[in-house]
Scaffold this active site. Structure first.
Site, PDB file in Angstrom:
ATOM      1  N   GLY A 273       0.816  -1.211   0.000  1.00 52.00           N
ATOM      2  CA  GLY A 273       0.000   0.000   0.000  1.00 52.00           C
ATOM      3  C   GLY A 273       0.844   1.252   0.000  1.00 52.00           C
TER       4      GLY A 273
ATOM      5  N   GLY B  26       0.778   5.306   1.701  1.00 50.76           N
ATOM      6  CA  GLY B  26       0.072   6.068   2.721  1.00 50.76           C
ATOM      7  C   GLY B  26       0.737   7.374   3.034  1.00 50.76           C
TER       8      GLY B  26
ATOM      9  N   GLY C 146       4.916   7.117   2.797  1.00 52.01           N
ATOM     10  CA  GLY C 146       5.645   6.453   1.726  1.00 52.01           C
ATOM     11  C   GLY C 146       4.978   5.174   1.299  1.00 52.01           C
TER      12      GLY C 146
ATOM     13  N   VAL D 136       4.624   0.916   1.269  1.00 48.01           N
ATOM     14  CA  VAL D 136       4.816  -0.263   2.108  1.00 48.01           C
ATOM     15  C   VAL D 136       4.916  -1.515   1.232  1.00 48.01           C
ATOM     16  CG1 VAL D 136       3.882  -1.614   4.033  1.00 48.01           C
ATOM     17  CG2 VAL D 136       3.468   0.847   3.945  1.00 48.01           C
TER      18      VAL D 136
ATOM     19  N   ASP E 219      -2.413   9.759  15.164  1.00 47.46           N
ATOM     20  CA  ASP E 219      -3.000   9.568  13.839  1.00 47.46           C
ATOM     21  C   ASP E 219      -3.724   8.229  13.767  1.00 47.46           C
ATOM     22  OD1 ASP E 219      -3.636  10.202  11.212  1.00 47.46           O
ATOM     23  OD2 ASP E 219      -1.783   9.348  10.414  1.00 47.46           O
TER      24      ASP E 219
HETATM   25  P1  ADP Z   1      -1.511   4.952   6.159  1.00 46.67           P
HETATM   26  O1  ADP Z   1      -1.377   4.414   7.539  1.00 46.67           O
HETATM   27  O2  ADP Z   1      -1.442   6.445   6.123  1.00 46.67           O
HETATM   28  O3  ADP Z   1      -2.681   4.376   5.401  1.00 46.67           O
HETATM   29  P2  ADP Z   1       0.905   3.511   5.607  1.00 46.67           P
HETATM   30  O4  ADP Z   1       2.053   3.958   4.767  1.00 46.67           O
HETATM   31  O5  ADP Z   1       1.128   3.367   7.059  1.00 46.67           O
HETATM   32  O6  ADP Z   1      -0.248   4.519   5.342  1.00 46.67           O
HETATM   33  O7  ADP Z   1       0.386   2.130   5.084  1.00 46.67           O
HETATM   34  C1  ADP Z   1      -0.215   1.968   3.836  1.00 46.67           C
HETATM   35  C2  ADP Z   1      -1.024   0.683   3.854  1.00 46.67           C
HETATM   36  O8  ADP Z   1      -0.134  -0.430   3.949  1.00 46.67           O
HETATM   37  C3  ADP Z   1      -1.928   0.589   5.079  1.00 46.67           C
HETATM   38  O9  ADP Z   1      -3.200   1.146   4.847  1.00 46.67           O
HETATM   39  C4  ADP Z   1      -1.986  -0.923   5.341  1.00 46.67           C
HETATM   40  O10 ADP Z   1      -3.057  -1.498   4.628  1.00 46.67           O
HETATM   41  C5  ADP Z   1      -0.675  -1.440   4.780  1.00 46.67           C
HETATM   42  N1  ADP Z   1       0.271  -1.745   5.865  1.00 46.67           N
HETATM   43  C6  ADP Z   1       1.007  -0.854   6.575  1.00 46.67           C
HETATM   44  N2  ADP Z   1       1.764  -1.476   7.496  1.00 46.67           N
HETATM   45  C7  ADP Z   1       1.510  -2.807   7.380  1.00 46.67           C
HETATM   46  C8  ADP Z   1       1.975  -3.999   8.078  1.00 46.67           C
HETATM   47  N3  ADP Z   1       2.840  -3.929   9.076  1.00 46.67           N
HETATM   48  N4  ADP Z   1       1.447  -5.197   7.702  1.00 46.67           N
HETATM   49  C9  ADP Z   1       0.543  -5.270   6.708  1.00 46.67           C
HETATM   50  N5  ADP Z   1       0.069  -4.196   6.026  1.00 46.67           N
HETATM   51  C10 ADP Z   1       0.538  -2.972   6.343  1.00 46.67           C
END
Ligand code: ADP
Ligand code: MG
Length: 296
Positions: free
Chosen positions: A11, A13, A16, A18, A126
């Site tokens: 994803g 967010g 950056g 993930v 957040d």
């Molecule tokens: P945000 O929290 O602003 O949506 P992030 O960059 O934290 O953006 O994460 C983007 C997406 O990646 C999240 O919405 C989630 O679905 C997924 N994600 C983040 N961290 C993890 C993790 N540790 N394990 C699985 N999925 C994750």
């Protein structure tokens, strides 16, 4: 970085991208978060690095574990425990129905994670469904704890999406700069209502004004009597005096009377009146949970 084999993108967010990845030595599946900073050419500020390294010490079953912090070529990669999905995607899979026991279990786990971090004076700032990760076994874990303090919350995400205001309390919307644990308790209240309504957000505001108006229309506009210091907040402005609207019953029809009482105590406009995580866990709403599922 050679330690990890990058798999698919999970994803995008706030900070950056993930990726899912595999630790080549242990075969463990992890989530790699590449953090983009505004002033990338300046490198990673040492204050941010110090903050982040402290977060490695957070070890709790309801907190997404930060395994490692990789810092090279002025770039920062955070190595997190990998979870199956986030709460937002879970909501999308529900078709508008959620079991009341699942609501209770998720809410308790959210509060237990908050209690752990708050007792160490670490705030989330957040909280939102995308930052609550869940596993197929029914475990819930809070992601991105402490990142807001290390990096600040930008107005726009790395992916150009607008950062959501839906879970922000009135004091912060009025420009309060002194953050306390009460900020997370408001967000927890909003998420509780959203859980109970199987994913329908409680206050889906479009801008700061609209956000405050939605809050005050439901809860009543705060006045001197119940929030004396409100007028001194940096961006305070007068809103029409709304009276607390219809009973909470209609807002969260599936929630029990005790559940509505807990919700009301979290959604206090005056931050000083909001319940803490520990107080919330002791609320009668959770009384019928088995002691084993309530252990720390
Ligand atoms: P945000 O929290 O602003 O949506 P992030 O960059 O934290 O953006 O994460 C983007 C997406 O990646 C999240 O919405 C989630 O679905 C997924 N994600 C983040 N961290 C993890 C993790 N540790 N394990 C699985 N999925 C994750
Ligand atoms: Mg996140």
């Amino acid at each position: 970085m050679q330690k990890y084999e990058k798999l698919e993108k999970i994803g995008e967010g706030t900070y950056g991208t993930v990726f899912k990845a595999k630790n080549k030595e242990s075969q463990e599946i992890v989530a790699l978060k590449r953090v983009r900073l505004d002033d990338d050419d300046e490198g990673v500020p040492s204050s941010a690095l110090r903050e982040i390294c402290l977060l490695k010490e957070l070890k709790h079953r309801n907190i997404v574990r930060l395994h490692d912090v990789l810092h090279s070529d002025r770039k920062l990669t955070l190595v997190f425990e990998h979870c199956d999905q986030d709460l937002k995607k879970y909501f999308d899979s529900l078709n508008g129905e959620i079991d009341v026991e699942v609501v209770k279990s998720f809410m308790f786990q959210l509060l237990r994670g908050l209690s752990y971090c708050h007792s160490r004076n670490i705030l989330h700032r957040d909280l939102k469904p995308q930052n609550l990760l869940i596993n197929k076994t029914g475990e819930l874990k809070l992601a991105d704890f402490g990142l807001a303090r290390a990096f600040g919350i930008p107005v726009r995400c790395y992916s150009a999406e607008v950062v959501t205001l839906w879970y922000r309390p009135p004091d912060v919307l009025f420009g309060a700069k002194l953050y306390t644990t009460s900020i997370d308790m408001w967000s927890a209240g909003c998420i509780f209502a959203e859980l109970a309504n199987a994913g329908r957000p409680l206050f889906p505001g479009s801008d700061v004004d609209d956000q405050l108006k939605r809050i005050f229309k439901l809860l009543g506009t705060p006045v001197e009597d119940n929030w004396p210091s409100m007028g001194q907040l940096p961006e305070f402005k007068q809103f029409p005096i709304y009276h607390p609207s219809m009973a909470f019953t209609q807002v969260v029809p599936k929630l029990s009377r005790r559940g509505r009482d807990l919700l009301q105590r979290l959604l206090q406009c005056n931050p000083g009146q909001r319940l803490s995580a520990d107080e919330s866990m002791a609320h009668p709403y959770f009384q019928d949970m088995s002691p084993s599922s309530k252990s720390v």
